[in-house]
Design an enzyme around this catalytic site. Structure first.
Site, PDB file in Angstrom:
ATOM      1  N   THR A   1       1.187  12.512   7.057  1.00  0.00           N
ATOM      2  CA  THR A   1       0.038  12.717   7.675  1.00  0.00           C
ATOM      3  C   THR A   1      -0.330  13.449   6.916  1.00  0.00           C
TER       4      THR A   1
ATOM      5  N   GLY B   1      21.605  -7.337  32.032  1.00  0.00           N
ATOM      6  CA  GLY B   1      22.461  -7.848  30.618  1.00  0.00           C
ATOM      7  C   GLY B   1      21.521  -8.745  29.542  1.00  0.00           C
TER       8      GLY B   1
ATOM      9  N   TYR C   1       3.772   3.802  12.039  1.00  0.00           N
ATOM     10  CA  TYR C   1       2.825   4.010  10.889  1.00  0.00           C
ATOM     11  C   TYR C   1       1.764   4.048  11.269  1.00  0.00           C
ATOM     12  N   GLU C   2       0.921   3.486  10.377  1.00  0.00           N
ATOM     13  CA  GLU C   2      -0.443   3.929  10.322  1.00  0.00           C
ATOM     14  C   GLU C   2      -0.805   5.473  11.023  1.00  0.00           C
TER      15      GLU C   2
ATOM     16  N   GLN D   1       1.149   4.686   0.348  1.00  0.00           N
ATOM     17  CA  GLN D   1       0.564   5.992   0.864  1.00  0.00           C
ATOM     18  C   GLN D   1       1.298   7.222   0.556  1.00  0.00           C
TER      19      GLN D   1
ATOM     20  N   TYR E   1       1.020  -1.152  -0.077  1.00  0.00           N
ATOM     21  CA  TYR E   1      -0.084  -0.266  -0.300  1.00  0.00           C
ATOM     22  C   TYR E   1       0.702   0.990   0.552  1.00  0.00           C
TER      23      TYR E   1
ATOM     24  N   GLN F   1      10.246  -2.252  28.802  1.00  0.00           N
ATOM     25  CA  GLN F   1      10.565  -2.237  30.627  1.00  0.00           C
ATOM     26  C   GLN F   1      10.619  -3.460  30.948  1.00  0.00           C
TER      27      GLN F   1
HETATM   28  C1  LIG Z   1      -4.227  -9.594   9.172  1.00  0.00           C
HETATM   29  C2  LIG Z   1      -4.037  -9.584  10.387  1.00  0.00           C
HETATM   30  C3  LIG Z   1      -3.236  -7.532  10.578  1.00  0.00           C
HETATM   31  C4  LIG Z   1      -1.813  -7.776  11.093  1.00  0.00           C
HETATM   32  C5  LIG Z   1      -1.563  -6.036  12.119  1.00  0.00           C
HETATM   33  C6  LIG Z   1      -0.529  -5.822  12.423  1.00  0.00           C
HETATM   34  C7  LIG Z   1       0.108  -4.670  12.183  1.00  0.00           C
HETATM   35  C8  LIG Z   1       0.045  -3.358  10.263  1.00  0.00           C
HETATM   36  C9  LIG Z   1       1.221  -3.580  10.224  1.00  0.00           C
HETATM   37  C10 LIG Z   1       1.633  -3.211   9.033  1.00  0.00           C
HETATM   38  C11 LIG Z   1       2.947  -2.392   8.789  1.00  0.00           C
HETATM   39  C12 LIG Z   1       3.020  -1.091   8.241  1.00  0.00           C
HETATM   40  C13 LIG Z   1       1.970  -1.235   7.800  1.00  0.00           C
HETATM   41  C14 LIG Z   1       1.890   1.195   7.539  1.00  0.00           C
HETATM   42  C15 LIG Z   1       1.226   1.293   6.377  1.00  0.00           C
HETATM   43  C16 LIG Z   1       0.631   2.648   6.371  1.00  0.00           C
HETATM   44  O1  LIG Z   1       1.704   3.591   8.128  1.00  0.00           O
HETATM   45  S1  LIG Z   1       0.133   3.269   5.804  1.00  0.00           S
HETATM   46  C17 LIG Z   1       0.028   5.219   5.668  1.00  0.00           C
HETATM   47  C18 LIG Z   1      -0.979   5.540   7.448  1.00  0.00           C
HETATM   48  N1  LIG Z   1      -0.489   6.858   6.877  1.00  0.00           N
HETATM   49  C19 LIG Z   1      -1.779   7.887   7.769  1.00  0.00           C
HETATM   50  O2  LIG Z   1      -2.113   7.399   8.166  1.00  0.00           O
HETATM   51  C20 LIG Z   1      -2.673   9.170   7.072  1.00  0.00           C
HETATM   52  C21 LIG Z   1      -2.579   9.871   8.287  1.00  0.00           C
HETATM   53  N2  LIG Z   1      -2.719  10.855   8.532  1.00  0.00           N
HETATM   54  C22 LIG Z   1      -4.722  10.952   7.692  1.00  0.00           C
HETATM   55  O3  LIG Z   1      -5.316   9.931   7.773  1.00  0.00           O
HETATM   56  C23 LIG Z   1      -5.009  12.073   7.579  1.00  0.00           C
HETATM   57  O4  LIG Z   1      -4.219  13.284   6.501  1.00  0.00           O
HETATM   58  C24 LIG Z   1      -5.806  12.836   8.946  1.00  0.00           C
HETATM   59  C25 LIG Z   1      -6.585  12.452   9.111  1.00  0.00           C
HETATM   60  C26 LIG Z   1      -4.882  13.551   9.692  1.00  0.00           C
HETATM   61  C27 LIG Z   1      -6.194  14.423   8.138  1.00  0.00           C
HETATM   62  O5  LIG Z   1      -6.779  14.539   7.072  1.00  0.00           O
HETATM   63  P1  LIG Z   1      -8.149  15.069   6.741  1.00  0.00           P
HETATM   64  O6  LIG Z   1      -8.296  14.819   5.318  1.00  0.00           O
HETATM   65  O7  LIG Z   1      -7.327  16.554   6.402  1.00  0.00           O
HETATM   66  O8  LIG Z   1      -9.269  15.513   7.850  1.00  0.00           O
HETATM   67  P2  LIG Z   1      -9.285  16.022   9.203  1.00  0.00           P
HETATM   68  O9  LIG Z   1      -9.774  17.185   8.216  1.00  0.00           O
HETATM   69  O10 LIG Z   1      -8.436  16.295  10.225  1.00  0.00           O
HETATM   70  O11 LIG Z   1     -10.545  16.086   8.947  1.00  0.00           O
HETATM   71  C28 LIG Z   1     -12.021  15.820   8.217  1.00  0.00           C
HETATM   72  C29 LIG Z   1     -12.570  14.817   8.678  1.00  0.00           C
HETATM   73  O12 LIG Z   1     -12.498  13.708   8.201  1.00  0.00           O
HETATM   74  C30 LIG Z   1     -12.796  12.378   9.584  1.00  0.00           C
HETATM   75  N3  LIG Z   1     -11.594  11.413   9.349  1.00  0.00           N
HETATM   76  C31 LIG Z   1     -10.064  11.680   8.960  1.00  0.00           C
HETATM   77  N4  LIG Z   1      -9.573  10.327   8.361  1.00  0.00           N
HETATM   78  C32 LIG Z   1     -10.818   9.692   8.592  1.00  0.00           C
HETATM   79  C33 LIG Z   1     -10.722   8.357   8.418  1.00  0.00           C
HETATM   80  N5  LIG Z   1      -9.884   7.646   7.821  1.00  0.00           N
HETATM   81  N6  LIG Z   1     -12.054   7.844   9.183  1.00  0.00           N
HETATM   82  C34 LIG Z   1     -13.140   8.526   8.788  1.00  0.00           C
HETATM   83  N7  LIG Z   1     -13.591   9.891   9.344  1.00  0.00           N
HETATM   84  C35 LIG Z   1     -12.151  10.516   8.825  1.00  0.00           C
HETATM   85  C36 LIG Z   1     -12.490  12.982  10.522  1.00  0.00           C
HETATM   86  O13 LIG Z   1     -12.714  12.823  11.824  1.00  0.00           O
HETATM   87  C37 LIG Z   1     -12.941  14.563  10.060  1.00  0.00           C
HETATM   88  O14 LIG Z   1     -13.886  14.707  10.486  1.00  0.00           O
HETATM   89  P3  LIG Z   1     -15.110  15.555  11.514  1.00  0.00           P
HETATM   90  O15 LIG Z   1     -16.443  15.718  11.615  1.00  0.00           O
HETATM   91  O16 LIG Z   1     -14.850  17.022  10.871  1.00  0.00           O
HETATM   92  O17 LIG Z   1     -14.271  15.996  12.299  1.00  0.00           O
HETATM   93  C1  LIG Z   2       8.104   0.904   9.723  1.00  0.00           C
HETATM   94  C2  LIG Z   2       7.254   1.688   9.195  1.00  0.00           C
HETATM   95  C3  LIG Z   2       6.030   1.029   7.665  1.00  0.00           C
HETATM   96  C4  LIG Z   2       5.018   2.214   7.672  1.00  0.00           C
HETATM   97  N1  LIG Z   2       4.783   1.485   5.660  1.00  0.00           N
HETATM   98  C5  LIG Z   2       4.116   1.853   5.584  1.00  0.00           C
HETATM   99  C6  LIG Z   2       3.052   1.233   4.398  1.00  0.00           C
HETATM  100  O1  LIG Z   2       3.608   0.806   4.171  1.00  0.00           O
HETATM  101  N2  LIG Z   2       1.906   2.388   3.366  1.00  0.00           N
HETATM  102  C7  LIG Z   2       2.684   3.671   4.045  1.00  0.00           C
HETATM  103  O2  LIG Z   2       2.034   4.356   2.975  1.00  0.00           O
HETATM  104  N3  LIG Z   2       3.124   4.566   4.159  1.00  0.00           N
HETATM  105  C8  LIG Z   2       4.056   3.417   5.814  1.00  0.00           C
HETATM  106  N4  LIG Z   2       4.728   4.407   6.450  1.00  0.00           N
HETATM  107  C9  LIG Z   2       4.714   6.025   6.523  1.00  0.00           C
HETATM  108  C10 LIG Z   2       4.044   6.096   7.915  1.00  0.00           C
HETATM  109  O3  LIG Z   2       2.569   5.909   7.555  1.00  0.00           O
HETATM  110  C11 LIG Z   2       4.036   7.475   8.389  1.00  0.00           C
HETATM  111  O4  LIG Z   2       5.573   7.895   8.357  1.00  0.00           O
HETATM  112  C12 LIG Z   2       3.219   8.254   9.045  1.00  0.00           C
HETATM  113  O5  LIG Z   2       2.336   8.278   8.234  1.00  0.00           O
HETATM  114  C13 LIG Z   2       3.915   9.619   9.132  1.00  0.00           C
HETATM  115  O6  LIG Z   2       3.900  10.212   8.656  1.00  0.00           O
HETATM  116  P1  LIG Z   2       5.580  11.342   8.540  1.00  0.00           P
HETATM  117  O7  LIG Z   2       6.489  10.457   8.191  1.00  0.00           O
HETATM  118  O8  LIG Z   2       5.423  12.170   7.198  1.00  0.00           O
HETATM  119  O9  LIG Z   2       5.901  11.805   9.208  1.00  0.00           O
HETATM  120  P2  LIG Z   2       5.245  13.790   9.522  1.00  0.00           P
HETATM  121  O10 LIG Z   2       3.131  13.789   9.369  1.00  0.00           O
HETATM  122  O11 LIG Z   2       6.123  14.950   8.448  1.00  0.00           O
HETATM  123  O12 LIG Z   2       4.973  13.899  10.748  1.00  0.00           O
HETATM  124  C14 LIG Z   2       6.217  14.366  11.751  1.00  0.00           C
HETATM  125  C15 LIG Z   2       6.498  15.179  13.670  1.00  0.00           C
HETATM  126  O13 LIG Z   2       5.381  16.051  12.597  1.00  0.00           O
HETATM  127  C16 LIG Z   2       3.638  15.680  13.612  1.00  0.00           C
HETATM  128  N5  LIG Z   2       2.837  16.154  12.851  1.00  0.00           N
HETATM  129  C17 LIG Z   2       2.203  16.435  11.873  1.00  0.00           C
HETATM  130  N6  LIG Z   2       1.225  16.963  11.391  1.00  0.00           N
HETATM  131  C18 LIG Z   2       0.575  17.210  12.674  1.00  0.00           C
HETATM  132  C19 LIG Z   2      -0.488  18.035  12.746  1.00  0.00           C
HETATM  133  N7  LIG Z   2      -1.378  18.027  11.844  1.00  0.00           N
HETATM  134  N8  LIG Z   2      -0.615  18.083  14.429  1.00  0.00           N
HETATM  135  C20 LIG Z   2       0.263  17.733  15.123  1.00  0.00           C
HETATM  136  N9  LIG Z   2       1.499  17.327  14.646  1.00  0.00           N
HETATM  137  C21 LIG Z   2       1.897  17.069  13.284  1.00  0.00           C
HETATM  138  C22 LIG Z   2       3.831  14.785  13.713  1.00  0.00           C
HETATM  139  O14 LIG Z   2       3.290  14.131  15.091  1.00  0.00           O
HETATM  140  C23 LIG Z   2       5.199  13.498  13.962  1.00  0.00           C
HETATM  141  O15 LIG Z   2       5.835  14.583  14.472  1.00  0.00           O
HETATM  142  C24 LIG Z   2       5.702   3.857   7.317  1.00  0.00           C
HETATM  143  C25 LIG Z   2       6.367   4.191   7.949  1.00  0.00           C
HETATM  144  C26 LIG Z   2       7.243   2.979   9.269  1.00  0.00           C
HETATM  145  C27 LIG Z   2       8.135   3.790   9.753  1.00  0.00           C
END
Ligand SMILES: CCCCCCCCCC/C=C\C/C=C/C(=O)SCCNC(=O)CCNC(=O)[C@H](O)C(C)(C)COP(=O)(O)OP(=O)(O)OC[C@H]1O[C@@H](n2cnc3c(N)ncnc32)[C@H](O)[C@@H]1OP(=O)(O)O
Ligand SMILES: Cc1cc2nc3c(=O)[nH]c(=O)nc-3n(C[C@H](O)[C@H](O)[C@H](O)COP(=O)(O)OP(=O)(O)OC[C@H]3O[C@@H](n4cnc5c(N)ncnc54)[C@H](O)[C@@H]3O)c2cc1C
Length: 650
Positions: free
Chosen positions: A135, A384, A406-407, A128, A126, A377
């Site tokens: 973020t 060691g 992540y996530e 993204q 995935y 912890q």
């Molecule tokens: C099968 C077994 C599974 C086991 C799992 C094992 C562990 C996993 C192992 C995998 C390892 C690594 C994988 C990693 C993958 C990744 O990292 S993928 C990338 C992840 N990236 C993110 O999470 C990005 C984070 N940023 C965001 O989500 C958005 O930018 C953020 C929500 C911060 C802001 O989005 P905006 O569009 O700007 O929204 P905002 O203005 O703040 O809010 C607008 C509105 O929308 C609502 N909202 C936002 N997000 C969501 C959502 N996801 N679902 C529903 N609603 C959402 C938000 O609450 C606001 O609503 P409101 O009513 O106005 O408050």
């Molecule tokens: C091990 C690992 C696996 C991953 N796997 C995937 C994957 O499979 N697919 C994928 O798409 N991504 C993946 N990622 C990426 C991950 O989703 C991002 O690293 C994560 O979403 C944070 O974004 P960033 O690294 O750009 O940090 P940034 O968004 O740049 O954040 C940096 C700092 O700024 C702060 N900050 C940012 N925005 C705000 C805000 N609005 N308000 C307050 N503070 C803020 C954060 O809290 C943080 O302290 C992975 C990351 C790691 C470490």
């Protein structure tokens, strides 16, 4: 009563297991949800033991990344022959590629892609996050521009910062991936959408034309995952490679909006909801390792002349380790709630998405942070040997702590949770009642009970008195943050800037709210247990969890006099009493997590407790020990010492 006792075990561990006062089989089945799952776990482990080709040729701690990845791919390719689910080179395939197809593909796309994905005819991830944005999804730069003439999307990475960066298994393993890109059609930018993009030839695995892809290099941990980078240069895909269950694009380029603006974010919500169990398991692994080790590690006399004692006899050791066991259970119960809510959403109840996002955001942040803290912890409590890779704890920590990032970076997730709290606080201030029941947030519409907190000194404390105390703190912090937001806005500060200036208070409110949610799920969860001895163990773990958390937020409770110092003293005594009651069963309680030696990957945590002889064997297998004198010794240190001796003779 304890099926973990076997001949040849360390007698110190056996004596612990003989003290067991409950059925480990019943507790294990409760943790893994049922006895059938335990049976299946044992079948898979037995299968692993019997198939040496599935074993590592040497401890992977001694391998460099190249050989770790090669070994992981070798085992994964074998697993296809043996079992369905596979390890790290397929981690993202199962945790994000398949869920995205389930969540975002329309029926025709599902029919085409899902069977191939489940049959491992391709490997996906995935993609993204970009080098410049993780973020803030609104500012992702990768573009997917629609060409109505050919009915194709043209994908581009317009800048270096647009390079996809971090996706797991992107670097070397994946060949069909999900790319999140800005959909541009008829000159309009519709923002991030998901696309199914081939990046490597299915036969040669060579990167396709216009694709630059590779591994991002060594990380803090998770060495067997090839997190990668990806740059796209005019890569063309058919229109139907846009995931079209929610948003759609017609052949003429007209866009059809999704029912809910955030449906495209469903995969992230899925992983946040399901990773809670993974975190519970990681904390359970660390607790198993450290408690088993603490039951065989003798160090120091309590009373002179009476011989060294097991370090698990020290109250400080119990205070460091047993709360981690309690939290592992608490997280398992909390995770069951979010998984049920996600299943409701996947079943078509789109309305549940805001509540699911709210609870899963805060829960993911608190659970990943406390899991990482707890593993660290456990590691430190092993002295060691906890610092040795032989313990398995450094790698476990490095894997778990990634979950804080992540996530959704934890701070950002807590602020997402706070959005929901602030909206409710605004409704309450306007005397508006909740539009629909939400067991997670309904308490915010109530006022704290007039009578002060009922925490008192008793051997059978009432969980509700503690949960009401947590609700009181969460309510107070929520409304304090809300009122501060309102005051700032009344002073002419924009809503956005006011939000930033209240960030820390909002984060505190979301953390308190999540603590309340977890405590309530734990308290409700154990009610299902009907076996009395097992129920007694769970009640002790619940008591430990609740009063340990009281001590963690004692300042917030004392702040407005809701509790008095004497009640904090009661809470401390309730923690110590729970530790005392849990001590005799400690080893059997972690045995009941039912983690086998392959999952534990730890000399310290071996089921048989035979640590010292296996530590020596592990160390001897280090490649360094293939040489008595390192081949380069005389070139460097040997020559240096010889020169020094010669020098001293002058
Ligand atoms: C099968 C077994 C599974 C086991 C799992 C094992 C562990 C996993 C192992 C995998 C390892 C690594 C994988 C990693 C993958 C990744 O990292 S993928 C990338 C992840 N990236 C993110 O999470 C990005 C984070 N940023 C965001 O989500 C958005 O930018 C953020 C929500 C911060 C802001 O989005 P905006 O569009 O700007 O929204 P905002 O203005 O703040 O809010 C607008 C509105 O929308 C609502 N909202 C936002 N997000 C969501 C959502 N996801 N679902 C529903 N609603 C959402 C938000 O609450 C606001 O609503 P409101 O009513 O106005 O408050
Ligand atoms: C091990 C690992 C696996 C991953 N796997 C995937 C994957 O499979 N697919 C994928 O798409 N991504 C993946 N990622 C990426 C991950 O989703 C991002 O690293 C994560 O979403 C944070 O974004 P960033 O690294 O750009 O940090 P940034 O968004 O740049 O954040 C940096 C700092 O700024 C702060 N900050 C940012 N925005 C705000 C805000 N609005 N308000 C307050 N503070 C803020 C954060 O809290 C943080 O302290 C992975 C990351 C790691 C470490």
């Amino acid at each position: 009563m304890n099926s973990y006792i076997k001949p040849g075990d360390n007698p110190l561990l056996t004596e612990e297991r003989k003290k067991c006062q409950f059925s480990t089989d019943i507790l294990a089945a409760f943790y893994h949800e049922n006895a059938q799952k335990i049976k299946r776990r044992h079948e898979i482990y037995q299968y692993y033991l019997e198939n040496k080709e599935l074993h590592d040729p040497e401890p992977t701690e001694f391998m460099d990344r190249y050989h770790r990845l090669e070994n992981a791919e070798r085992k994964v390719s074998l697993l296809k022959k043996h079992v369905k689910k596979a390890g790290s080179p397929l981690g993202l395939h199962y945790t994000m590629m398949i869920p995205t197809i389930l969540n975002n593909a329309d029926d025709e796309q599902k029919a085409e892609w899902l069977p191939k994905a489940q049959n491992l005819e391709f490997i996906g991830t995935y993609a993204q996050t970009e080098l410049g944005h993780g973020t803030n999804l609104r500012f992702l730069e990768t573009t997917a521009t629609y060409d109505p003439k050919t009915q194709e999307f043209i994908l581009n990475s317009p800048t270096t910062s647009a390079a996809k960066w971090w996706p797991g298994n992107l670097g070397k393993s994946s060949n069909r991936i999900i790319v999140v890109a800005r959909l541009i059609s008829n000159g309009k930018d519709y923002g991030p959408h998901s696309f199914f993009v081939p990046i490597r030839d299915p036969i040669t695995h060579k990167s396709l034309p216009g694709v630059t892809v590779g591994d991002i290099g060594p990380k803090f941990g998770i060495p067997t995952v090839d997190n990668g980078f990806l740059l796209l240069n005019n890569v063309r895909i058919p229109r139907r490679n846009m995931f079209m269950k929610n948003a759609k694009l017609n052949p003429d380029g007209t866009y059809i909006s999704p029912k809910h603006a955030k449906l495209a974010y469903g995969t992230m919500v899925y992983v946040r909801a399901v990773m809670i169990r993974t975190m519970s398991h990681m904390l359970g692994l660390a607790s198993t390792i450290s408690i088993r080790y603490s039951a065989i590690r003798k160090q120091g006399e309590i009373e002179a002349g009476k011989g060294e004692v097991k370090v698990l006899e020290y109250q400080t050791q119990q205070y460091r380790l047993l709360p981690q066991v309690a939290r592992a259970w608490a997280f398992e119960f909390a995770g069951r709630y979010t998984r049920k809510l996600y299943a409701q959403f996947l079943g078509g109840d789109v309305d549940v998405l805001p509540a699911l996002h709210g609870v899963s955001s805060g829960l993911k942040a608190v659970v990943t942070h406390q899991t990482a803290q707890g593993i660290e912890q456990c590691r430190m409590a092993c002295g060691g040997h906890g610092y040795s890779e032989a313990s398995g704890l450094p790698q476990l920590f490095a894997t778990a702590v990634a979950g804080c990032t992540y996530e959704g970076e934890n701070m950002v997730m807590l602020l997402q949770s706070a959005r929901q709290l602030v909206k409710i606080a605004s409704d309450v201030r306007k005397n508006q009642k909740p539009t629909k029941q939400n067991p997670v947030t309904d308490y915010l519409y109530k006022t704290s009970a007039a009578t002060k907190c009922k925490i008192d000194q008793t051997t059978d404390p009432d969980p509700s008195s503690v949960i009401e105390a947590f609700e009181h703190v969460a309510r107070r912090l929520t409304f304090a943050a809300f009122d501060k937001l309102e005051q700032l806005k009344q002073r002419g500060i924009s809503a956005e800037n006011a939000w930033v200036q209240c960030g820390v208070d909002l984060r505190r409110a979301a953390t308190a709210h999540t603590r309340t949610f977890i405590a309530r799920q734990f308290s409700n969860g154990i009610l299902e247990m009907r076996d009395l001895p097992v129920q007694a163990v769970l009640k002790d773990l619940l008591q430990l969890y609740l009063f340990y958390e009281v001590l963690e937020c004692d300042g917030d409770l004392l702040y407005d006099g809701y509790v008095i110092g004497q009640q904090i003293e009661y809470s401390k005594n309730n923690v110590y009493e729970a530790l005392r009651r849990l001590r005799p069963n400690a080893v059997s309680i972690v045995d009941s997590f039912d983690f086998n030696d392959r999952e534990l990957n730890s000399v310290l945590g071996r089921r048989d407790g035979n640590v010292y002889e296996n530590m020596l064997e592990w160390a001897k297998s280090s490649p360094l020990n293939k040489h008595d004198v390192m081949p380069f010794h005389h070139k460097y240190l040997g020559k240096m010492m010889e020169d020094a001796r010669q020098q001293s003779k002058l």
